[in-house]
Design an enzyme around this catalytic site. Structure first.
Site, PDB file in Angstrom:
ATOM      1  N   HIS A 132      33.185  29.647  38.068  1.00  0.00           N
ATOM      2  CA  HIS A 132      34.516  29.433  37.518  1.00  0.00           C
ATOM      3  C   HIS A 132      34.527  29.863  36.058  1.00  0.00           C
ATOM      4  O   HIS A 132      33.472  30.021  35.434  1.00  0.00           O
ATOM      5  CB  HIS A 132      34.908  27.957  37.633  1.00  0.00           C
ATOM      6  CG  HIS A 132      35.285  27.550  39.024  1.00  0.00           C
ATOM      7  ND1 HIS A 132      35.693  26.281  39.341  1.00  0.00           N
ATOM      8  CD2 HIS A 132      35.318  28.254  40.199  1.00  0.00           C
ATOM      9  CE1 HIS A 132      35.970  26.211  40.639  1.00  0.00           C
ATOM     10  NE2 HIS A 132      35.744  27.391  41.175  1.00  0.00           N
ATOM     11  N   GLU A 134      35.305  28.409  33.205  1.00  0.00           N
ATOM     12  CA  GLU A 134      34.749  27.550  32.152  1.00  0.00           C
ATOM     13  C   GLU A 134      33.230  27.700  32.045  1.00  0.00           C
ATOM     14  O   GLU A 134      32.660  27.755  30.947  1.00  0.00           O
ATOM     15  CB  GLU A 134      35.070  26.077  32.425  1.00  0.00           C
ATOM     16  CG  GLU A 134      36.552  25.752  32.504  1.00  0.00           C
ATOM     17  CD  GLU A 134      37.124  25.898  33.905  1.00  0.00           C
ATOM     18  OE1 GLU A 134      36.746  26.870  34.607  1.00  0.00           O
ATOM     19  OE2 GLU A 134      37.941  25.053  34.297  1.00  0.00           O
ATOM     20  N   ALA A 186      63.035  49.844  44.578  1.00  0.00           N
ATOM     21  CA  ALA A 186      63.581  50.761  43.580  1.00  0.00           C
ATOM     22  C   ALA A 186      64.977  51.183  44.034  1.00  0.00           C
ATOM     23  O   ALA A 186      65.167  51.542  45.201  1.00  0.00           O
ATOM     24  CB  ALA A 186      62.678  51.981  43.430  1.00  0.00           C
ATOM     25  N   ARG A 246      50.183  46.554  41.254  1.00  0.00           N
ATOM     26  CA  ARG A 246      49.441  46.410  42.509  1.00  0.00           C
ATOM     27  C   ARG A 246      48.037  45.871  42.255  1.00  0.00           C
ATOM     28  O   ARG A 246      47.522  45.053  43.007  1.00  0.00           O
ATOM     29  CB  ARG A 246      49.309  47.769  43.209  1.00  0.00           C
ATOM     30  CG  ARG A 246      50.528  48.208  43.971  1.00  0.00           C
ATOM     31  CD  ARG A 246      50.279  49.594  44.556  1.00  0.00           C
ATOM     32  NE  ARG A 246      51.373  50.029  45.424  1.00  0.00           N
ATOM     33  CZ  ARG A 246      51.435  51.235  45.981  1.00  0.00           C
ATOM     34  NH1 ARG A 246      50.470  52.123  45.754  1.00  0.00           N
ATOM     35  NH2 ARG A 246      52.437  51.551  46.767  1.00  0.00           N
ATOM     36  N   ASP A 283      56.898  56.996  55.508  1.00  0.00           N
ATOM     37  CA  ASP A 283      56.264  57.485  54.273  1.00  0.00           C
ATOM     38  C   ASP A 283      54.761  57.726  54.378  1.00  0.00           C
ATOM     39  O   ASP A 283      54.177  58.332  53.498  1.00  0.00           O
ATOM     40  CB  ASP A 283      56.478  56.476  53.123  1.00  0.00           C
ATOM     41  CG  ASP A 283      57.946  56.226  52.847  1.00  0.00           C
ATOM     42  OD1 ASP A 283      58.774  57.011  53.372  1.00  0.00           O
ATOM     43  OD2 ASP A 283      58.259  55.261  52.139  1.00  0.00           O
ATOM     44  N   ARG A 337      46.355  54.062  42.357  1.00  0.00           N
ATOM     45  CA  ARG A 337      45.917  55.390  41.940  1.00  0.00           C
ATOM     46  C   ARG A 337      46.100  55.556  40.438  1.00  0.00           C
ATOM     47  O   ARG A 337      46.992  56.239  39.959  1.00  0.00           O
ATOM     48  CB  ARG A 337      46.667  56.459  42.730  1.00  0.00           C
ATOM     49  CG  ARG A 337      46.223  56.507  44.198  1.00  0.00           C
ATOM     50  CD  ARG A 337      46.805  57.667  44.967  1.00  0.00           C
ATOM     51  NE  ARG A 337      48.246  57.599  45.073  1.00  0.00           N
ATOM     52  CZ  ARG A 337      48.897  56.795  45.912  1.00  0.00           C
ATOM     53  NH1 ARG A 337      48.221  55.983  46.695  1.00  0.00           N
ATOM     54  NH2 ARG A 337      50.207  56.808  45.951  1.00  0.00           N
ATOM     55  N   GLY A 383      60.120  48.019  54.058  1.00  0.00           N
ATOM     56  CA  GLY A 383      61.374  48.609  53.664  1.00  0.00           C
ATOM     57  C   GLY A 383      62.536  47.627  53.714  1.00  0.00           C
ATOM     58  O   GLY A 383      62.356  46.421  53.587  1.00  0.00           O
TER      59      GLY A 383
HETATM   60  C1  AOF Z   1      38.413  25.716  37.603  1.00  0.00           C
HETATM   61  N1  AOF Z   1      38.106  26.937  37.094  1.00  0.00           N
HETATM   62  O1  AOF Z   1      38.020  29.154  37.234  1.00  0.00           O
HETATM   63  C2  AOF Z   1      39.018  27.978  39.018  1.00  0.00           C
HETATM   64  C3  AOF Z   1      39.391  26.692  39.515  1.00  0.00           C
HETATM   65  O2  AOF Z   1      35.814  26.615  46.079  1.00  0.00           O
HETATM   66  P1  AOF Z   1      35.566  26.436  44.603  1.00  0.00           P
HETATM   67  O3  AOF Z   1      34.444  25.536  44.291  1.00  0.00           O
HETATM   68  O4  AOF Z   1      35.454  27.780  43.902  1.00  0.00           O
HETATM   69  O5  AOF Z   1      36.875  25.694  44.023  1.00  0.00           O
HETATM   70  C4  AOF Z   1      38.130  26.273  44.130  1.00  0.00           C
HETATM   71  C5  AOF Z   1      39.167  25.328  43.569  1.00  0.00           C
HETATM   72  O6  AOF Z   1      38.909  25.106  42.178  1.00  0.00           O
HETATM   73  C6  AOF Z   1      40.571  25.910  43.635  1.00  0.00           C
HETATM   74  O7  AOF Z   1      41.258  25.531  44.801  1.00  0.00           O
HETATM   75  C7  AOF Z   1      41.237  25.330  42.394  1.00  0.00           C
HETATM   76  O8  AOF Z   1      41.710  24.020  42.612  1.00  0.00           O
HETATM   77  C8  AOF Z   1      40.094  25.277  41.415  1.00  0.00           C
HETATM   78  N2  AOF Z   1      40.016  26.563  40.709  1.00  0.00           N
HETATM   79  N3  AOF Z   1      39.086  25.606  38.753  1.00  0.00           N
HETATM   80  O9  AOF Z   1      38.058  24.707  37.006  1.00  0.00           O
HETATM   81  C9  AOF Z   1      38.371  28.077  37.741  1.00  0.00           C
HETATM   82  N4  AOF Z   1      39.257  29.107  39.730  1.00  0.00           N
HETATM   83 ZN    ZN Z   2      35.881  24.744  38.131  1.00  0.00          ZN
END
Ligand code: AOF
Ligand code: ZN
Length: 380
Positions: free
Chosen positions: A65, A67, A169, A199, A215, A222, A313
């Site tokens: 994550h 942090e 568009a 995207r 299309d 790209r 579409g």
């Molecule tokens: C955070 N920091 O960067 C994110 C969070 O399956 P896990 O352990 O990766 O947990 C996913 C859950 O953690 C997600 O559903 C959301 O509640 C939280 N995401 N939390 O402290 C992060 N990506």
């Molecule tokens: Zn976390």
């Protein structure tokens, strides 16, 4: 008074660093689903005012994550630092350990976060762990922006479906093309370039089978050096009509392709697609011979998507709007005029049909084009 001026200065400082955390989070957009793309930075004051000593953004599922990465990046400077995180630090043992505990363990003295995590495994518990660990907590800095940054996550938790962005568009006079004229250039090259950049931040691009037949799109990013940021392509195709020779099927082995079909689609078509490496998602709900859109979105949610861009579409756009499944509608308005025999964006209806249910806002100029945003009046 001087006290008040200091408050404003402090708030401006918090917003400046939260904006930095947001910009790191944006880098992770489109690559973390089903997890939210969170950004985090650590700051420390060595005497000349606070400076950034660590940064991080959520890695793809299974990875760290935001942090934890920011703490690691800061090394010895994490002790006594202030952390800015776009979303409440998590409190649970999921695929990774709880970030709130990691922040306490690292000796971070203050945590500023943008918005609470609506995930019931986290909601308020991250805050509690921090406070019990003696960390000062400040909530709600750039809250609106932070909620928007993790809107796919919020949609997954609150609506149990991905956030749906519909992009179209139109000409200056509100048409998507001209009857019998084939492909008409509606928006400028600059707008199309911007769409590619947009995207890259989405989890998936969704189109109806009509658009594929007309299309033969690639739905990739790209832009120089950005091909690896192409989102998951998805086609809604009740009868599994997508040609094996289409670019999407031809690229299925390398890029992966999901096709959502009805359970009455011909078996031989389905097995032919599967032989080409296509992921076929079967939907048992049909309305007027077409897959039910709400059920199709349910299936995409089950497959982990948190935010999708629908690129057409007219029929798919009309269906989604009629069933109130559009969270944000982006309209690029070009400078050319179609005049007679113009095709309307939603089949039988034009943009004026959105007047009552949606707020309309001019987002920006894109060269000569205008970019409009419509958001439903009744939605988070
Ligand atoms: C955070 N920091 O960067 C994110 C969070 O399956 P896990 O352990 O990766 O947990 C996913 C859950 O953690 C997600 O559903 C959301 O509640 C939280 N995401 N939390 O402290 C992060 N990506
Ligand atoms: Zn976390």
């Amino acid at each position: 008074s001087g006290h008040k001026a200091l408050d404003a200065k402090e708030r401006a400082e918090h917003e400046r660093f939260m904006a930095a955390a947001l910009s790191y989070g944006i880098r992770a957009k489109g690559r973390t689903w089903p997890n939210p793309p969170v950004g985090a930075i650590l700051t420390k004051d060595f005497g000349d005012g606070p400076v950034i000593v660590g940064q991080g953004a959520t890695l793809p599922p299974g990875g760290s994550h935001a942090e934890v990465l920011a703490i690691k990046d800061a090394g010895e400077h994490a002790k006594g630092a202030t952390a800015y995180v776009t979303l409440e630090p998590c409190a649970h043992y999921g695929r990774t350990g709880p970030c709130a505990r990691a922040l306490v363990a690292a000796g971070v003295s203050r945590v500023v976060y943008g918005t609470a995590d609506p995930n019931p495994a986290v909601a308020g518990r991250g805050k509690k762990i921090l406070e019990e660990g003696g960390v000062e907590v400040l909530i709600g800095v750039l809250e609106k922006e932070c909620r928007e940054a993790v809107r796919g996550h919020i949609s997954r938790i609150l609506n149990e479906r991905p956030f749906v962005q519909l992009k179209m568009a139109v000409s200056k006079d509100g048409y998507i093309g001209k009857r019998g004229a084939g492909q008409v250039a509606i928006s400028s090259p600059l707008s199309r370039q911007l769409v590619h950049a947009m995207r890259a931040q989405m989890d998936a691009i969704v189109v109806g089978i009509g658009t594929v037949l007309e299309d033969d799109p690639e739905l990739s990013v790209r832009l120089p050096g950005m091909a690896h940021r192409s989102p998951q392509p998805v086609v809604f195709d009740s009868q599994a009509r997508i040609p094996l020779s289409s670019k999407l099927v031809q690229n299925a082995e390398s890029n992966s392709l999901w096709v959502v079909i009805g359970d009455n689609a011909p078996d031989h078509r389905v097995s032919a697609l599967e032989r080409e490496g296509v992921t076929v998602i079967v939907n048992d709900c049909l309305r007027n011979g077409k897959v039910c859109l709400d059920k199709a979105l349910d299936a995409l949610y089950m497959h982990g998507l948190s935010q999708i861009m629908v690129e057409g579409g007219a029929e798919l756009a009309h269906g989604l709007l009629q069933q109130d499944l559009v969270d944000e509608l982006l309209i690029f308005q070009g400078t050319s005029t179609v005049g007679s025999d113009g095709l309307l964006p939603f089949g039988f209806e034009g943009l004026e049909s959105l007047q009552d249910g949606y707020n309309k806002q001019m987002l920006r100029h894109v060269g000569e084009d205008l970019l409009w945003r419509y958001t439903p009046k009744e939605r988070f």
